[in-house]
Design a protein around this motif. Structure first.
Motif, PDB file in Angstrom:
ATOM      1  N   LYS A  15     -10.380  -1.154  -2.607  1.00  0.00           N
ATOM      2  CA  LYS A  15     -10.378   0.066  -3.418  1.00  0.00           C
ATOM      3  C   LYS A  15     -11.802   0.495  -3.797  1.00  0.00           C
ATOM      4  CE  LYS A  15      -7.291   1.814  -6.886  1.00  0.00           C
ATOM      5  NZ  LYS A  15      -6.270   1.541  -7.862  1.00  0.00           N
ATOM      6  N   GLU A  52      -5.657   8.649   0.515  1.00  0.00           N
ATOM      7  CA  GLU A  52      -6.050   7.646  -0.482  1.00  0.00           C
ATOM      8  C   GLU A  52      -5.050   7.539  -1.630  1.00  0.00           C
ATOM      9  OE1 GLU A  52      -7.592  10.372   0.347  1.00  0.00           O
ATOM     10  OE2 GLU A  52      -8.637  11.343  -1.316  1.00  0.00           O
ATOM     11  N   HIS A  53      -4.117   8.511  -1.721  1.00  0.00           N
ATOM     12  CA  HIS A  53      -3.141   8.459  -2.813  1.00  0.00           C
ATOM     13  C   HIS A  53      -1.838   7.780  -2.390  1.00  0.00           C
ATOM     14  CE1 HIS A  53      -5.897  11.057  -4.836  1.00  0.00           C
ATOM     15  NE2 HIS A  53      -5.791  11.982  -3.890  1.00  0.00           N
ATOM     16  N   THR A  54      -1.739   7.436  -1.107  1.00  0.00           N
ATOM     17  CA  THR A  54      -0.490   6.847  -0.623  1.00  0.00           C
ATOM     18  C   THR A  54      -0.283   5.479  -1.266  1.00  0.00           C
ATOM     19  OG1 THR A  54      -0.864   7.943   1.487  1.00  0.00           O
ATOM     20  CG2 THR A  54       0.792   6.208   1.468  1.00  0.00           C
ATOM     21  N   GLY A  55       0.893   5.287  -1.844  1.00  0.00           N
ATOM     22  CA  GLY A  55       1.181   4.001  -2.497  1.00  0.00           C
ATOM     23  C   GLY A  55       1.997   3.106  -1.575  1.00  0.00           C
ATOM     24  N   VAL A  56       1.805   1.808  -1.719  1.00  0.00           N
ATOM     25  CA  VAL A  56       2.528   0.842  -0.882  1.00  0.00           C
ATOM     26  C   VAL A  56       4.038   0.962  -1.126  1.00  0.00           C
ATOM     27  CG1 VAL A  56       2.924  -1.628  -0.520  1.00  0.00           C
ATOM     28  CG2 VAL A  56       0.597  -0.759  -0.726  1.00  0.00           C
ATOM     29  N   SER A  85       0.654  -3.176   4.932  1.00  0.00           N
ATOM     30  CA  SER A  85       1.986  -3.053   4.304  1.00  0.00           C
ATOM     31  C   SER A  85       2.992  -2.452   5.285  1.00  0.00           C
ATOM     32  CB  SER A  85       1.900  -2.212   3.032  1.00  0.00           C
ATOM     33  OG  SER A  85       1.398  -0.938   3.348  1.00  0.00           O
TER      34      SER A  85
END
Ligand code: SF4
Length: 297
Positions: free
Chosen positions: A37, A269-273, A178
């Motif tokens: 990050k 960059e905002h994509t969450g696992v 992921s």
């Protein structure tokens, strides 16, 4: 000379070769740590929010080398054989790197237009002026280049998914881990583009001949090769990537026509696992239901 290599973008295809070449030339090689990050945040300070995630990540790795090395090694691939081009952002990031590094850090950026032997030899001569060790280093390092000629073997009865995405997305754990691990934890063998030989990936057959971006042609050819060997296709693209979005659309249409389960994941960059895992699990369930109920042809 202490030479830095950013562990991003083309590193995931050519990095081992670069490392070996520079080491053989007598340089002290510093490869940046794996993406995290903090590195991504650094990258966001240098490039526009409009550019794709892998370029933002590369900018972070370049920034991380400032003050730690005397030179940075960052080849600029313009086009490879058959005049297949890299995308403009990939070409242009070298200019951004030059601005980021300033005058105190040398940028070693061989420009690849077609063949890469001469540009790499010239880059080697900027580290050591004697041509003999340069040629020897190049020849030794070339053993690290992928020369895969055989296609992988697939076990009958196994569940398989084709994971189609750029090597710099799926090779970077921060972006790709992921996705891969969710498929494997659901019992799928993940079939990757980069397990296929170059003869398959660069083929000019059929529609592929119309695709003039080198790494996009690889994506499409991998899709064509794997589509009838898998239970579903998952395409991973970067937000803000024109070439990806266009080629992914061709793949989606073809998958739809051939009744192949298809999932497209768009990353930034905002994509969450958690969101990725949910979408993949829903896709897996759908693919398995479809398999259980034979489709009318
Ligand atoms: S092809 Fe797309 S993802 Fe790759 S560097 Fe270019 S814009 Fe970014």
């Amino acid at each position: 000379m202490r030479v830095g290599i950013p562990r991003a973008l083309l590193y995931y295809r050519y990095g081992k070769f670069w490392e070996r070449y520079l080491t053989e030339l007598g340089a002290e090689v510093v490869v940046t740590r794996k993406t995290d990050k903090v590195l991504l945040q650094k990258g966001l300070e240098y490039v526009s929010s409009e550019v794709c995630l892998p370029v933002k990540i590369l900018a972070g790795h370049i920034a991380d080398l400032k003050g730690r090395v005397e030179a940075v090694f960052l080849p600029r691939v313009v086009w490879l054989e058959d005049h297949l081009y890299a995308c403009p952002k990939m070409i242009g990031i070298v200019d951004i790197a030059r601005m980021m590094l300033g005058k105190d850090v040398k940028l070693i950026a061989p420009v690849i237009k077609g063949g890469f032997v001469l540009p790499y030899l010239a880059a080697g001569l900027s580290i050591t002026p004697n041509p003999f060790p340069v040629v020897r280093a190049f020849s030794r390092a070339s053993r690290e280049l992928n020369t895969r000629t055989a296609v992988p073997e697939y076990e009958p009865g196994e569940k398989r998914v084709a994971l189609i995405g750029h090597f710099y997305n799926l090779g970077d754990d921060y972006i790709g881990r992921s996705i891969t691990s969710t498929f494997t934890s659901n019992g799928y063998r993940v079939c990757l583009k980069d397990e296929l030989p170059e003869a398959v990936l660069r083929s000019r057959k059929g529609f592929a001949r119309n695709i003039r971006w080198v790494y996009e042609r690889e994506l499409y050819n991998a899709f064509r090769y794997l589509a009838d060997k898998v239970d579903g296709v998952c395409v991973v693209v970067s937000m803000g990537c024109g070439p990806d979005s266009l080629v992914a659309e061709f793949m989606r249409e073809e998958a739809c026509r051939r009744n192949i389960p298809f999932l497209q994941l768009v990353l930034d960059e905002h994509t969450g696992v958690a969101g990725l895992v949910t979408r993949i699990e829903a896709f897996v369930e759908l693919a398995e239901r479809r398999k259980a109920v034979p489709q009318a042809s």
